[in-house]
Enzyme design. Structure first.
Site, PDB file in Angstrom:
ATOM      1  N   ASP A   1     -55.458 -87.988  61.259  1.00 24.27           N
ATOM      2  CA  ASP A   1     -54.190 -87.465  60.755  1.00 24.27           C
ATOM      3  C   ASP A   1     -53.084 -88.382  61.260  1.00 24.27           C
ATOM      4  O   ASP A   1     -53.119 -88.832  62.403  1.00 24.27           O
ATOM      5  CB  ASP A   1     -53.987 -86.046  61.318  1.00 24.27           C
ATOM      6  CG  ASP A   1     -53.401 -85.097  60.294  1.00 24.27           C
ATOM      7  OD1 ASP A   1     -52.298 -85.402  59.791  1.00 24.27           O
ATOM      8  OD2 ASP A   1     -54.014 -84.058  60.017  1.00 24.27           O
TER       9      ASP A   1
ATOM     10  N   ASP B   1     -49.231 -86.726  57.211  1.00 18.38           N
ATOM     11  CA  ASP B   1     -48.531 -85.450  57.334  1.00 18.38           C
ATOM     12  C   ASP B   1     -47.097 -85.495  56.800  1.00 18.38           C
ATOM     13  O   ASP B   1     -46.358 -86.450  57.075  1.00 18.38           O
ATOM     14  CB  ASP B   1     -48.489 -85.097  58.834  1.00 18.38           C
ATOM     15  CG  ASP B   1     -47.952 -83.711  59.087  1.00 18.38           C
ATOM     16  OD1 ASP B   1     -48.620 -82.745  58.717  1.00 18.38           O
ATOM     17  OD2 ASP B   1     -46.841 -83.599  59.648  1.00 18.38           O
TER      18      ASP B   1
ATOM     19  N   GLU C   1     -49.864 -85.896  52.341  1.00 12.68           N
ATOM     20  CA  GLU C   1     -49.407 -84.509  52.204  1.00 12.68           C
ATOM     21  C   GLU C   1     -47.971 -84.648  51.718  1.00 12.68           C
ATOM     22  O   GLU C   1     -47.076 -84.973  52.487  1.00 12.68           O
ATOM     23  CB  GLU C   1     -49.463 -83.761  53.535  1.00 12.68           C
ATOM     24  CG  GLU C   1     -49.241 -82.272  53.315  1.00 12.68           C
ATOM     25  CD  GLU C   1     -48.660 -81.542  54.510  1.00 12.68           C
ATOM     26  OE1 GLU C   1     -48.847 -80.330  54.592  1.00 12.68           O
ATOM     27  OE2 GLU C   1     -47.982 -82.160  55.347  1.00 12.68           O
TER      28      GLU C   1
ATOM     29  N   HIS D   1     -55.941 -76.067  57.009  1.00 18.16           N
ATOM     30  CA  HIS D   1     -55.516 -75.391  58.246  1.00 18.16           C
ATOM     31  C   HIS D   1     -54.148 -74.722  58.109  1.00 18.16           C
ATOM     32  O   HIS D   1     -53.673 -74.125  59.065  1.00 18.16           O
ATOM     33  CB  HIS D   1     -55.481 -76.415  59.379  1.00 18.16           C
ATOM     34  CG  HIS D   1     -54.458 -77.486  59.136  1.00 18.16           C
ATOM     35  ND1 HIS D   1     -54.567 -78.392  58.098  1.00 18.16           N
ATOM     36  CD2 HIS D   1     -53.291 -77.759  59.749  1.00 18.16           C
ATOM     37  CE1 HIS D   1     -53.514 -79.178  58.109  1.00 18.16           C
ATOM     38  NE2 HIS D   1     -52.716 -78.827  59.090  1.00 18.16           N
ATOM     39  N   ASP D   2     -53.492 -74.866  56.950  1.00 23.40           N
ATOM     40  CA  ASP D   2     -52.195 -74.214  56.738  1.00 23.40           C
ATOM     41  C   ASP D   2     -52.295 -73.068  55.733  1.00 23.40           C
ATOM     42  O   ASP D   2     -51.298 -72.425  55.410  1.00 23.40           O
ATOM     43  CB  ASP D   2     -51.170 -75.223  56.185  1.00 23.40           C
ATOM     44  CG  ASP D   2     -50.841 -76.311  57.178  1.00 23.40           C
ATOM     45  OD1 ASP D   2     -50.909 -76.063  58.398  1.00 23.40           O
ATOM     46  OD2 ASP D   2     -50.507 -77.434  56.731  1.00 23.40           O
TER      47      ASP D   2
HETATM   48  C1  NOJ Z   1     -48.081 -80.067  57.831  1.00 17.38           C
HETATM   49  C2  NOJ Z   1     -49.260 -79.740  58.676  1.00 17.38           C
HETATM   50  O1  NOJ Z   1     -50.386 -79.584  57.873  1.00 17.38           O
HETATM   51  C3  NOJ Z   1     -48.894 -78.512  59.458  1.00 17.38           C
HETATM   52  O2  NOJ Z   1     -49.992 -77.950  60.118  1.00 17.38           O
HETATM   53  C4  NOJ Z   1     -47.782 -78.877  60.398  1.00 17.38           C
HETATM   54  O3  NOJ Z   1     -47.338 -77.717  61.056  1.00 17.38           O
HETATM   55  C5  NOJ Z   1     -46.596 -79.510  59.674  1.00 17.38           C
HETATM   56  N1  NOJ Z   1     -47.006 -80.454  58.674  1.00 17.38           N
HETATM   57  C6  NOJ Z   1     -45.697 -80.217  60.651  1.00 17.38           C
HETATM   58  O4  NOJ Z   1     -46.317 -81.382  61.141  1.00 17.38           O
END
Ligand code: NOJ
Ligand code: CA
Length: 560
Positions: A98, A199, A256, A329-330
């Site tokens: 990541d 990210d 992302e 994971h989100d």
């Molecule tokens: C996206 C990530 O997937 C998430 O888990 C994170 O909290 C935020 N970006 C901030 O880095």
């Protein structure tokens, strides 16, 4: 589109804290991942993406990095990582890490210098602004709640954080900072990484006027997205980033990139795009109006989901390639989110979802535990949550006038902790994750949902995932299922999602009844071959097919 090596990968996402604890301190670690490489190899995985393992105070579980060049001790050491690389390599598994460069931790040396020594060059590595009459510089709300501005002690200055206040944003306007970041990235790529998941990358550019907007909530603030996400000028940063780092390697980059519109996809993932592929969140976020306002729930239908998937596929196909996923994971667990009738939140529902997304045109991502059908874990008090955005969303729901019970319900449905519970390896103590009490409570269904039982059961979801991977990657249909065109089937009943993957000499149809009702579909041919099916006792005769609840199949049509 020219063929690229990363189009045929099957990616498995690992949340390291929750995957496997090798030294029994209750926290998953790098050696735990190494231990499970044979498991992943048997499943058919060809590449893993590991969420951040860099040094971090862990306020956002590693998305707050205090040293890009070191490993967080709870995960192990650089030597452990080398050993993981070596082991994965032996099994033919590539590794993506990541990359978090929109912000660092406030415990990063750069930020400490920026605070302690306002004259140092590091102050301009971050975004500091003067307050206005004792108030923050503007009314932007951070993604994790509250103002994006945090006051510097003893100064009328504030620093900007789009996420938590312990995640100060880096100032990409500063060329020296950019060079430091490129240097760091190239250092990692030289170690032989396959690439990065990148990210929050669309947040790099902020509107330089830093002006307030009309408030959109009772807190008097407004989402910062309109001024900090995918803003004009970002193209310069993303282009330079690619040119000075990724272009020098044959690596894969998965952005992302929330906020990117379909008519901009060419710049992002076209032949000369900034990234190999990006995640499109439009259908993953169908249950809420906005990924960061969980109290704004929708009452979505299968037809709406179908349209979102079709639009996404059609837009991606025009210019490039997608990253297909239903969990990360989100996000909550897919079975709990997409299968509305709880009676089917089991093998049947999970395999239908598997078929639905796995054969889309794109590289499939599987999130740890998805392959055994792990589900959301309902908690009965807000204290039971670890995730910062869960706590923020609870408070914001209360501010919006919802009761504590309603607020807790929103959080249970959406909490990022739903997918962060420890991986369920077996039915023994702590689900085989650790001999110590895990850092986050286990889902209490591990006695019935776990890897060991599913290995032993030839009809399990785990074996179904093996079959899907085999069909996509190692069968005589692979060429069509990987590289074939996507074509939407827009003629079906509303509860059915059906599409085709087509190559020069082959037409494969994917059919999913995403409902608890019986449905009918008419096929284009009565000469078909069933390649995969989530129900036994198949009786397919003629072109009129009756589909049972959540029935899903992949068929080859012998006449086009
Ligand atoms: C996206 C990530 O997937 C998430 O888990 C994170 O909290 C935020 N970006 C901030 O880095
Ligand atoms: Ca450990």
């Amino acid at each position: 589109m020219r063929k690229k090596w990363w189009q045929k990968e099957i990616v498995y996402q690992i949340y390291p804290r929750s995957f496997k604890d090798s030294n029994n301190d209750g926290i998953g670690d790098i050696n735990g991942i190494t231990e499970k490489i044979p498991y992943l190899s048997k499943l058919g995985i060809t590449m893993i993406w590991i969420c951040p393992i860099y040094k971090s105070p862990m306020v956002d579980n590693g998305y707050d990095i205090s040293d890009y060049d070191d490993i967080n001790p709870e995960f192990g050491s650089l030597e452990d990582l080398d050993y993981l690389f070596e082991t994965a390599h032996k099994y033919g598994i590539k590794i993506m890490l990541d990359l978090v460069i929109n912000h660092t931790s406030d415990e990063h040396e750069w930020f400490k210098e920026a605070i302690n020594n306002p004259e140092s060059k590091y102050r301009d590595y971050y975004i500091f602004k003067e307050g206005i009459n004792g108030n923050p510089p503007n009314n932007w709300r951070s993604i994790f709640g509250g103002s994006v501005w945090e006051k510097v002690p003893d100064e009328d200055m504030y620093y900007l954080h789009v996420f938590d206040k312990k995640q100060p944003d880096l100032n990409f306007e500063n060329p020296e900072l950019r060079e430091e970041i490129y240097h760091m990235i190239n250092g990692w790529l030289e170690k032989g990484l396959a690439g990065f998941r990148i990210d929050s990358i669309t947040f790099l550019k902020k509107d330089q006027d830093y002006s307030s907007l009309p408030a959109d909530g009772p807190d008097g603030l407004v989402t910062c997205k309109f001024k900090t996400r995918n803003r004009p000028g970002i193209e310069k940063f993303l282009h330079e980033l690619k040119e000075k780092t990724f272009d020098k390697f044959d690596c894969v980059t998965v952005g992302e990139a929330p906020g990117v519109q379909y008519d901009e996809l060419d710049e992002f993932i076209g032949e000369n795009g900034y990234f190999s592929m990006i995640f499109d969140f439009k259908y993953a976020d169908i249950d809420v109006e906005s990924g960061s306002d969980w109290f704004k729930r929708t009452n979505w239908t299968t037809k709406e989901l179908r349209n979102l998937i079709f639009n996404s596929q059609e837009a991606l196909q025009k210019v490039g390639w997608g990253a297909s996923f239903i969990e990360n994971h989100d996000q909550p667990r897919a079975v709990s989110k997409f299968i509305k009738n709880t009676k089917y939140q089991n093998y049947i529902g999970a395999s239908a979802l598997g078929i639905l997304y796995f054969f889309l045109r794109g590289t499939p991502f599987i999130y740890q535990g998805q392959e055994i059908g792990m589900k959301n874990f309902e908690r009965d008090s807000i204290e039971a949550f670890n995730d910062i955005s869960s706590i923020d969303n609870y408070e914001r729901s209360l501010q919006e006038g919802y009761t504590e019970k309603e607020a807790l319900n929103f959080v249970n449905l959406r909490s990022r902790d739903n997918t962060r519970t420890p991986m369920q390896w077996d039915s023994e103590e702590n689900a085989g994750f650790s001999e110590a009490t895990p850092w986050l409570a286990l889902n209490d269904d591990f006695k019935t949902i776990n890897v060991q039982d599913q290995i032993a059961d030839s009809n399990s979801l785990l074996h179904f995932y093996e079959d899907m991977i085999h069909l996509r990657n190692d069968s005589r249909y692979s060429n069509t299922l990987i590289y074939g065109d996507f074509k939407a089937d827009k003629e079906t009943q509303d509860n059915i999602i059906s599409y085709y993957r087509i190559s020069d000499n082959e037409n494969i149809q994917i059919i999913v009844n995403l409902s608890d009702q019986n449905e009918k579909i008419k096929l284009q041919s009565n000469d078909i071959k069933v390649l995969l099916h989530n129900y036994k006792n198949t009786k397919l005769n003629g072109t009129d097919i009756n589909l049972r609840p959540y029935e899903a199949l992949v068929i080859k049509l012998n006449e086009i």
